[in-house]
Structure formats: C-alpha cells, structure tokens
Design a protein around this motif. Structure first.
Motif, short mmCIF file in Angstrom:
data_model
loop_
_atom_site.label_atom_id
_atom_site.label_comp_id
_atom_site.label_asym_id
_atom_site.label_seq_id
_atom_site.Cartn_x
_atom_site.Cartn_y
_atom_site.Cartn_z
N ASN A 16 3.00 -24.29 1.68
CA ASN A 16 2.65 -25.65 1.29
C ASN A 16 3.74 -26.31 0.45
N TRP A 61 -0.65 -20.54 6.68
CA TRP A 61 -0.76 -21.98 6.50
C TRP A 61 -1.97 -22.39 5.66
N ASN A 117 -6.68 -31.54 4.05
CA ASN A 117 -7.22 -30.19 4.15
C ASN A 117 -7.87 -29.94 5.52
N SER A 160 1.18 -31.17 13.27
CA SER A 160 0.38 -30.02 12.84
C SER A 160 0.54 -28.90 13.85
N ASP A 170 6.96 -28.20 1.22
CA ASP A 170 7.75 -28.79 2.30
C ASP A 170 9.20 -29.03 1.90
N SER A 184 1.96 -19.57 -0.70
CA SER A 184 1.66 -20.99 -0.45
C SER A 184 2.57 -21.89 -1.26
N SER A 221 -4.03 -23.05 2.42
CA SER A 221 -3.70 -23.28 1.02
C SER A 221 -4.84 -22.83 0.12
N HIS A 231 0.75 -30.18 3.78
CA HIS A 231 0.97 -29.35 4.96
C HIS A 231 2.10 -29.95 5.79
N TYR A 232 2.78 -29.14 6.50
CA TYR A 232 3.87 -29.63 7.33
C TYR A 232 3.96 -28.80 8.60
N ASN A 233 4.65 -29.36 9.57
CA ASN A 233 4.93 -28.66 10.81
C ASN A 233 6.44 -28.48 10.89
N LEU A 248 -6.51 -28.41 8.08
CA LEU A 248 -6.30 -27.03 8.49
C LEU A 248 -7.35 -26.12 7.87
#
Length: 599
Positions: free
Chosen positions: A311, A434, A331, A75, A313, A306, A436, A451-453, A333
């Motif tokens: 969002n 980031w 969720n 994250s 990936d 998004s 959503s 979510h991704y990093n 974030l």
C-alpha cells in the motif's frame, strides 16, 4: 539493440490528416461523454467551433491522449471483481457464477461470443484516439504553452513519448489476447492501427490481421520512438518543472518503455510464438537492468509488507503504476477479498489453491518435494518462503490481530457468524497479497487505504532476464554482462530465502532444464495475482488442465491439525486455448480477419 527487421504488411488505411469541421466535431462529440482527472473539457464548446478556435483549446486535443490511459488497468482484480489468476491453477473464486470460475470449470463457456477477457472494442477505440492525437497534437500547430516556447516544445515531446508508449502498450495488450495460429496455419497477430481512419472509406475499415512478427516489430518501433522522445527516466521532485515532477507519477518513463520492450520480446520468443530470439529478449531486459541496477529494493518485510510495499505507491520497486480510487484511497479490494466474519467482514472472493501453496519453497530455498527441505505435511505452514506469508492467509495466521481459522468449524468457515457458503473459502485459504491491515470494513468504522496496480516492477525485469538468458545461453554464461543464475539469485535473496546463509538449492541447479523450471516457479510465486500466470502458461505451452486442489483442515483439539488434500476442479480448457478467440462480431464485420484455430 540488434533486432530482426520485418516487412510490415500494408493495411490500406493510411489517410491524410483531415482537419476539417467534420473531424473536429467528431472528436469533440467523443470527448464530451467522458470525464478525466484533468480539466481538459470545456462544457461550452459547441458544434459551431472551427478548427482555428480549437487551437485555442489544446486541452481538447490533449484529452484524446488522456482518455487512452484507461487502457492501463486500475486494479489487479479487474475481471468483475476477480483476479485473472482465478482462471488458472493459482486460485479459485468463490463466486461460482462469475466468469473466471465458469471460464476454468465449465466446458464450452469460453467462446468467441462469450469471452470474459475480451477488450477488442475498447482498445481499438483507444488506438483511434491516440492516432488522432499523434496526427493533430504533435506537429506544432497546437500550442500548449503559448507564452513559453521552450516549455511548450519539451511538453510536446513528453506527450509524444506518452502517445507512442500507449500505442505500443495497447497493441501488445491486444496481441497477448488475440495473437495465435489462425485457420490457415499462420502465426498471426492483430490488425495494426497506426494512423487515423476515414470512417467513410470502406476499404480502410476492412482491416486484416498483421502477422505476429509484424506486430512485434511495430510495438518495438513505437517504444524506440517513445524512448528517444521527451520522456524522463523518472518523475520526481528533483526538478522545479511541473511537467516532470512527482505529480506526474504514473505516466510512462524511458524505464517503463524498456520494461515493456523486455516483456514483448520475451513473449515473442516463447514456445507458443517463436517470432524473436531469447537473446533479443535478454538484451532488452538487460538494457532495463542497466538503469534500475542489479539489486532489488528490500521492500519485503513480512511484518510490515503493507507499509513498505503493498500500500505504498511510492516504493522503489515500482517502475510504473496506476493508483485506484481517489486521494483518500479505497477498500474495494478488502471488501471483495478479506475473509468473512470475525471482525473482517469481507466476501472471501479469491481463494489461493493448494497448488500455489505447494509452489512456495521452504525458507532454506528447497522445494517441499525435496527430501532435504525439512517439509512436514503435519506442520505445512512452518518455515516456508517469507513470500508465502505475504501472499496467502492460512489457518493459524494472524491478520489485523485476528487469528485466521479455516479448520472445519472455525471462525472463517461456513457456519460461523456471518460466514456462508457464498463467502467462505473453497480451498482452505484466503488472499493476503494486496490486503491492507489498515482498511476496516466493520460498520461505523470504515477505513480506506491506498491501492495501486503496478504495470511494471523491478522483480519482473530480473525474471524476464533470467528466463531469456537461461534459454539463450544456459544458467551461468554471461549474457550481456549478467548470468541467469545471478538474476534469479537476486530475486530469491530479496525474498529472504536462505537468509543469513547460502542458497544451496540454487547452487545445486546446473542444467538449463532444471534452471528453467526454477525460474518458472519463481515467476509464479513472485508475480502471482498480478495478471501474469494466465498468459505465462499459454506462452510456455504448459498444461492448462492441472487439477486445482485445496485442503480440508480438522482441529484435533490439542493445538494440532490434520490436513486432508482435496481435488476441487479439473479445468476444461482445450489445447487450442493457448491462443484466445477473436470476437465473433468482429469477424462478421469484415471478411479479411481470420479466426484462430479451434474457435
């Protein structure tokens, strides 16, 4: 690629492979405490297993490598719920007692004892596991697919590439945090760990720091091995081989190796280090560009960002990423950073600064300080760089069908239902990047999203090249087939600047010095809240103590607002803090490790 050759410093810790019972039991005891997304751990294994029996369980050995993937952050807000940008002039955290806030605002908080970005112990533990895997799992003794020798060999080569990539990534992560000029005035790196260490060998454990240059060379050497091993250029469903299909997305590729190489050499060439040349950094970045192409994917759509990027990936911008949460997403974030109150119910944790808002140019590409930009302080959010609206929630912006109100007395400011001083913005802004709009925190209707990093993405490679090429040869000289101007022009084109026309401001930049400032600003706004700004400021040797500002907004009652800028924090960093401290407890363990100056 032509590179400098450095003489590696001996660490006196090269030891022979030890496949005795003690080593195997030690490995198994380590692994039993951990869990993995893959079924690598047999709960029935006991200390009575011999090495021959271990050969029947290759997943145990493979697990050494798998566990080291924890070094890749899951994250962006990995600092106790805060972004690293909140320790820079990009943002503030509304968690006043949090480490990021105290790091930037409390004089003397960041020390060799109290270090919020300390990762020493975990990363060296990961290096130990990787080296054990390299020495045990790659020599052909362990058979991953006994009935299919060809698949076994291809899979082992892929694992080799992963291992050397991870070792390079972890060494570089440590180098960014601990490399610096030590008490003896030498530019030093970290202790390199490239083999198994016998825990009974006191000399081997008494490590010393390698020079910064030696560390860079080792990282590059490992990346070259990874590139030449069995990593694919991409994981996708164009193959029927399950070891290389889309289910492996998130593992390193040859492109990820080249991306890391470009970052390593750019850092090394920077003013704070100067151990490689900008020409080397430009060449490394161009090698990555030659694979990903000279055009950035058009994923920046303000009204649909998004779904197209934040969002998604699987979007084409990503070179390597790690998904957070499970297959249903999460969720966390949004819980941390959605605005509070009025149907959003977040904690408003990250508050972008007015400094960052001012860094975004107008939609015509001109900075707001330029007299021809058309900027008006009374309508400061109109006609700005499209990236601004995808990054910052500002007063009057619509999100999830809700109008954001950060004026005094507004629905998202202290005093409104559900909004307190603990969860409202300190700067007048909330974070959009980031977040959503699909996610929902309202009680009884909790909705999650993916979510991704992104460890590496394509825009960074363009920015790496632009910076290195400009420093090496100026704005317009062809550097390995591309100019700095061409690279930064593509970043700005994809952003939507000067849409439908020419980028007149970019065309007006003619000197290396002016191009340098433009590239640095583009890097700031393009990569904000991705963990870059903290280290960029330090490698550039820029002022760490720029006053962090915000805005107080007053509703005039007629659809207009008054904006009053305000100073919030004067950071308390010292000049020596361009380099971080080595952990104090590690200095107590060995007399061979020197501390960086000032700490």
């Amino acid at each position: 690629m032509t590179q400098k050759t450095y003489t590696k410093k001996s660490l006196n810790h090269n030891v022979a492979k030890t496949y005795n019972m003690r080593s195997i039991v030690f490995i198994m005891l380590i692994l039993f405490g951990f869990t993995s997304c893959e079924d690598y751990f047999d709960p029935k294994l006991t200390n009575e297993r011999t090495f021959d029996q271990l050969l029947e369980n290759p997943g145990i050995v493979r697990g050494l490598l798998t566990y080291a993937y924890r070094a890749i952050p899951a994250s962006y807000n990995a600092y106790s719920g805060d972004f690293l940008d909140s320790a820079t002039d990009n943002a503030l955290s509304n968690n006043l007692t949090g480490n990021m806030n105290r790091m930037v605002s409390v004089d003397g908080f960041w020390t060799a004892v109290v270090n919020p970005i300390n990762s020493w112990k975990f990363r060296y533990d990961d290096l130990k596991n990787i080296n054990q895997f390299i020495e045990i799992g790659l020599d052909g003794t362990i058979l991953y697919y006994k009935s299919n020798p060809e698949r076994d060999e291809a899979y082992r080569e892929r694992l080799k590439g992963e291992a050397y990539f991870l070792r390079a990534f972890i060494h570089f992560d440590l180098l960014t945090r601990y490399g610096g000029i030590d008490q003896n005035g030498e530019l030093m790196g970290i202790p390199l760990m490239t083999s198994m260490i016998d825990i009974n060998d006191t000399d081997a454990l008494n490590l010393s720091r390698n020079t910064y240059a030696e560390c860079v060379q080792q990282i590059i050497d490992d990346l070259d091995i990874a590139i030449s091993a069995g990593l694919p250029e991409a994981y996708n469903n164009s193959t029927t081989d399950p070891d290389f299909d889309l289910t492996n997305l998130g593992r390193p590729t040859t492109v990820a190796c080249k991306a890391l190489k470009s970052r390593v050499l750019l850092y090394a060439a920077s003013p704070a280090f100067g151990s490689s040349t900008y020409a080397e950094a430009a060449e490394a970045a161009k090698e990555a560009l030659d694979v990903i192409g000279n055009t950035l994917p058009d994923v920046y759509q303000v009204d649909n960002i998004s779904q197209t990027y934040f969002n998604n990936d699987l979007n084409d911008e990503l070179i390597m990423r790690r998904v957070s949460g499970n297959q249903n997403g999460n969720n966390e974030l949004e819980q941390g950073h959605f605005p509070p109150g009025a149907g959003l119910e977040g904690n408003g944790r990250c508050n972008p600064s007015q400094n960052l808002v001012d860094a975004f140019p107008m939609a015509n590409g001109y900075p707001i300080t330029n007299g021809t930009s058309g900027y008006d302080e009374n309508t400061m959010y109109e006609s700005r760089d499209p990236r601004f609206y995808m990054t910052v929630m500002h007063n009057g912006q619509t999100f999830k069908g809700i109008t954001i109100e950060t004026f005094q007395g507004g629905d998202h400011m202290t005093g409104a239902p559900g909004v307190t001083v603990e969860n409202s913005t300190r700067t007048g802004y909330y974070l959009r990047k980031w977040m959503s709009p699909k996610a929902n925190l309202v009680g009884g209707n909790n909705v999650k999203d993916t979510h991704y990093n992104a460890l590496f993405r394509k825009a960074e490679i363009f920015l790496n090249f632009a910076e290195a090429a400009n420093e090496a040869n100026g704005p317009d000289a062809s550097t390995f087939g591309m100019s700095a101007r061409e690279a930064i022009a593509e970043v700005r084109r994809r952003a939507g600047l000067a849409s439908g026309g020419t980028d007149d401001y970019l065309a007006s930049i003619t000197s290396k010095e002016d191009m340098r400032e433009l590239i640095k600003n583009e890097r700031r706004i393009e990569l904000c809240f991705e963990g870059h700004r903290f280290f960029d400021l330090r490698r550039w040797k820029r002022d760490l103590n720029t006053t962090i500002t915000g805005v107080t907004i007053t509703d005039n009652g007629d659809g207009t607002f008054d904006y009053t800028r305000k100073n919030i924090i004067n950071p308390s960093y010292k000049s020596f803090m361009i380099y971080g401290p080595l952990p104090f407890d590690e200095l107590l363990k060995t007399q061979n490790i020197t501390q960086n100056q000032g700490w």
